[in-house]
Design a protein around this motif. Sequence first.
Motif, PDB file in Angstrom:
ATOM      1  N   VAL A   1      37.471  36.357  41.416  1.00 14.31           N
ATOM      2  CA  VAL A   1      37.659  35.409  42.507  1.00 14.31           C
ATOM      3  C   VAL A   1      38.386  34.195  41.957  1.00 14.31           C
ATOM      4  O   VAL A   1      38.008  33.662  40.915  1.00 14.31           O
ATOM      5  N   CYS A   2      39.450  33.804  42.632  1.00 17.01           N
ATOM      6  CA  CYS A   2      40.184  32.590  42.243  1.00 17.01           C
ATOM      7  C   CYS A   2      39.918  31.542  43.295  1.00 17.01           C
ATOM      8  O   CYS A   2      40.200  31.759  44.463  1.00 17.01           O
ATOM      9  N   ARG A   3      39.316  30.456  42.894  1.00 20.67           N
ATOM     10  CA  ARG A   3      39.081  29.387  43.874  1.00 20.67           C
ATOM     11  C   ARG A   3      40.239  28.419  43.834  1.00 20.67           C
ATOM     12  O   ARG A   3      40.572  27.888  42.774  1.00 20.67           O
ATOM     13  N   THR A   4      40.856  28.222  44.964  1.00 18.34           N
ATOM     14  CA  THR A   4      42.017  27.353  44.988  1.00 18.34           C
ATOM     15  C   THR A   4      42.139  26.733  46.376  1.00 18.34           C
ATOM     16  O   THR A   4      41.196  26.767  47.152  1.00 18.34           O
ATOM     17  N   TRP A   5      43.299  26.159  46.642  1.00 19.76           N
ATOM     18  CA  TRP A   5      43.528  25.515  47.929  1.00 19.76           C
ATOM     19  C   TRP A   5      44.669  26.213  48.644  1.00 19.76           C
ATOM     20  O   TRP A   5      45.610  26.677  48.016  1.00 19.76           O
TER      21      TRP A   5
ATOM     22  N   GLU B   1      39.110  31.196  48.650  1.00 15.96           N
ATOM     23  CA  GLU B   1      38.802  32.074  47.529  1.00 15.96           C
ATOM     24  C   GLU B   1      39.727  33.273  47.601  1.00 15.96           C
ATOM     25  O   GLU B   1      39.766  33.974  48.610  1.00 15.96           O
ATOM     26  N   HIS B   2      40.477  33.491  46.537  1.00 18.65           N
ATOM     27  CA  HIS B   2      41.317  34.682  46.433  1.00 18.65           C
ATOM     28  C   HIS B   2      40.501  35.772  45.756  1.00 18.65           C
ATOM     29  O   HIS B   2      39.892  35.517  44.726  1.00 18.65           O
ATOM     30  N   ARG B   3      40.506  36.964  46.328  1.00 29.48           N
ATOM     31  CA  ARG B   3      39.780  38.065  45.722  1.00 29.48           C
ATOM     32  C   ARG B   3      40.747  39.138  45.283  1.00 29.48           C
ATOM     33  O   ARG B   3      41.648  39.498  46.033  1.00 29.48           O
TER      34      ARG B   3
ATOM     35  N   GLY C   1      47.182  35.763  35.621  1.00 26.17           N
ATOM     36  CA  GLY C   1      46.481  34.842  36.509  1.00 26.17           C
ATOM     37  C   GLY C   1      46.019  35.558  37.763  1.00 26.17           C
ATOM     38  O   GLY C   1      45.888  36.780  37.787  1.00 26.17           O
ATOM     39  N   CYS C   2      45.801  34.781  38.793  1.00 28.36           N
ATOM     40  CA  CYS C   2      45.328  35.330  40.063  1.00 28.36           C
ATOM     41  C   CYS C   2      46.426  36.175  40.692  1.00 28.36           C
ATOM     42  O   CYS C   2      47.560  35.750  40.803  1.00 28.36           O
ATOM     43  N   ARG C   3      46.071  37.382  41.113  1.00 32.85           N
ATOM     44  CA  ARG C   3      47.070  38.283  41.690  1.00 32.85           C
ATOM     45  C   ARG C   3      47.410  37.919  43.130  1.00 32.85           C
ATOM     46  O   ARG C   3      48.433  38.333  43.637  1.00 32.85           O
ATOM     47  N   VAL C   4      46.543  37.141  43.755  1.00 31.04           N
ATOM     48  CA  VAL C   4      46.884  36.665  45.102  1.00 31.04           C
ATOM     49  C   VAL C   4      47.883  35.512  44.975  1.00 31.04           C
ATOM     50  O   VAL C   4      48.920  35.499  45.629  1.00 31.04           O
ATOM     51  N   CYS C   5      47.568  34.577  44.078  1.00 34.88           N
ATOM     52  CA  CYS C   5      48.497  33.466  43.834  1.00 34.88           C
ATOM     53  C   CYS C   5      49.872  34.005  43.460  1.00 34.88           C
ATOM     54  O   CYS C   5      50.899  33.452  43.836  1.00 34.88           O
ATOM     55  N   ALA C   6      49.884  35.102  42.694  1.00 29.74           N
ATOM     56  CA  ALA C   6      51.146  35.656  42.227  1.00 29.74           C
ATOM     57  C   ALA C   6      51.835  36.483  43.311  1.00 29.74           C
ATOM     58  O   ALA C   6      52.973  36.899  43.134  1.00 29.74           O
TER      59      ALA C   6
END
Length: 668
Positions: free
Chosen positions: A161-165, A178-180, A194-199
Amino acid sequence: MLQHMRSTWNGLNRARRERVQTEVEAAKARQAEVKAFWDQHKIIVKEQWANRTGGRGKTMVADIPDVAKQWYPNNNARPEEVSATAQRHDEAHPYLWQCPLGLGHKPWVALPKDRVQAGAGCPACRQLIRLTDIPTLADQYRGPVPKSQMNYAAHERVSWVCRTWAVTRETGTWHPVEHRFEAAVKERALQGDGCRVCAGYVIDDTNSLHTWFPEIADGLDDPDIDPSQLPTSQHNVSRKQIAGNEPGGVYATLPWRCRHGHRWKATILNRVQGGDCPQCSRAGISKEQVRLVAELSGLMKLVQPELPDSRLPDGLPNFASHQITVPPQYKPKHWRYKAVEVDAVFQIEGGIRIGVEYDGSYHHSIKRRDRQQYETEKSKILVTAGLLNLLVHVRRGDLPALKVPEGLTVPVPERSTPYQQACAVAAAIQDRFPDSVPALDDYLTRGVAQVQDQADAYIIATWGELRPPRRKPERTKVRRPRKLKETPPHQYSLLTPISTPYRNPNRYTEIVRDYRCVCGNLHPFTAVQAQVTSGNTRSCGCLRDQTKQRQRFVVSRAETQAVRDWARLRGIETGGNGRLSARITASYRLSEAGRLDALGADGLLEDLRVQHWAQLNGQKLGARGRVVSEAWLAYATDCLAQDEMDDGSAEQQPPHKMVQGDLFELIE
Ligand SMILES: [Zn+2]
Ligand SMILES: [Zn+2]
Ligand SMILES: [Zn+2]
Ligand SMILES: [Zn+2]
C-alpha cells in the motif's frame, strides 16, 4: 493538474526510494558484521577441533570451548556428557544452541558434529535482513507472512500500500489516498521499485482515464472495456503483449465513437493529446475548399462522402472530403495508410468520376517535393485502380503543375474568388471530356457565384462561424517588474513562503506569494502577502475546515450543570451563573474519562500544554497566544479520540493523520 500530481508522486517515490536504499545499506552493514563474527567463529572452532586431545570418539562438546559456549542451558544434558561427533544424521538430535549475538534469535537445533566439524553457525544470522529492517518498506507491506519473518530479498509477490495524495479533478483539491498494488519483495528492496500505481502500471481511481478524461472515456465504443481501468497515456502495445502475440499491432488502439455516431480507432495518447473524430475534424479542409466545392456542385453531380455528418441540417449537401480506400494490390509499399483523402468527388455524363484536390496554401507547409511526388502517385493509383477517371488539382499561386495524364492541374490566381475558381475547373473538365458540363455556359453568363448560401450554411454548421474572431491587438506597454518587498507571515501563521512575492496576474495591484502550509497539503497555496502577514490568512484553508467541524463543541445544559457540580466538589471556582469557561468544561470531560494525567494539580488543564498542542496542530489561538474556548475543547476531544484509537481500534483511525506524518518526514 494531472502533471502536477504525477510529479508529486514521483517526488514522493524518489524520496522513499532513497530512504529504502539507505535502510538497506544500513541493514547490509549490520549483516556484514554478523557474517564476520561467524566466519571468525568457524576458523576458531575448526582449529580447536584440529587440536583436540581426546582419542577417537572421546572428544566431548565441552572440549571445543567456542561451541560449548553456545550450548543452550536448558538442554537435558551437559556439554561434558555429549560427544562432539557421535551422532548420525538420522538420529533425533535434541540439542539446542543459543545465538551469542543478542539479536533475539531463537535457540536452534543442530548436530554437535555439524557445529564442531563444519563450524556451522546460527541460521537466523544468515538471513538477517528482514522487512522490519527496512521500515519504509515494512510500512507499505501488506503480505501474509509477518514482516519480521519476510526476507528482504524474497521473490514472493505480495501486496503493498502506498499512502499518498491525489488531486480531485473537478475541484483541484488534494486528498489522501492509498494505492494498492502487488510486487515481489526483492523488486522493492533491491531494485528500488516504487509504487506501481504512482508509476502508472496499475490503474485505480487516482490515475484512470475515467477519472481524468471523463469525456474521452465516454467516447469508448466497447462496453467490455472499463475506462476506470485504462491509463491516461497509452500509445504503444506493451512489449509483453507483443511477445505474447496478442493481436493489435504496435499501437494500442481502441475503438471510439463521437457524439455524431462516427466510429474510429485511436490510441489513448492520441485522444488525450487532442486527437478527435476524423470525420468531424476539419483538419485538411478549408473554408475556401468548401466554397469551391459548393460552386462546383451546382455544375456537376456531387458525390457525397459515405458517412453522413449529423451536424448538417436536412437537405444540405455534405461538402466534406472523402476517404478512399485503395485496394491492397495497388497500395505502394511506402504508403503508411491504405486510405487516401480526396477533397471532393463529382460524377459527370457517362458515369465518369472526377476527383478534385484543392491544393491551397494549406499544403505549402508540407515539404514541396515530397508533396509533389505524393500527388502524382495518388493521381496514378486512383485512376489505375478504377476508383476515379481523373484527379483535378486546383493549384493556387505558384504551386507547380503535375505532369501526369491521370492528373489535371488547374492553376488559379492566389486571390481568386470561388466563382472564378469554379469556372476554371469546370472549363478544364469540359476540355478533357467534351460536353460533360452542360450547365457551364449558363454559369459563365450569370457571372456570379450561385451556391455560396449552401457554403455558408455548411461552414456555420461545422465551424460554428463564418469568420474567425479577430484577435485583440496585444498590449504594447510592457510594465517593468519591480522587486517587491517581502514581509514575513504572522506569528501564528501555518504558512511558510516558498516564492518571492509577485503581482497577481489578474489583479495588478495585488501582491501575492506562494506558501506551503504546515498541515501537509502538498499543493502550494497562493495568498495575498499582506493578508498572511496580518494573520487574516493563516492556513491553506485547513483551519477554516477545522472550524467548520468544530460545530460539535457545543456544551449542553445538562453537561453545564454536571460541570458545575464537578467543579464545586473540587473547589474549582466557576464564577456566577453565566457561561462556563471552556477550560473547566474540557477539564471535566477529561476527568470523567479517567484522564487525570492530563490535568494539573489544581484539577484543571494546563494552559501551556494546550497552547503548545494548539500550535503544533494548527489550532487557532487568541492574541498573545491565549488559548481560546475552541482550543480547550478541541484538545480534550483530541485526547479522548487518541484513547479510543489506543483501545485497539486502530483501523478506524483516519488515514489522513498517518499520511501527514509520512509526508512531514519526506518534506524535511
Ligand atoms: Zn543469530
Ligand atoms: Zn502510489
Ligand atoms: Zn464524428
Ligand atoms: Zn493547511
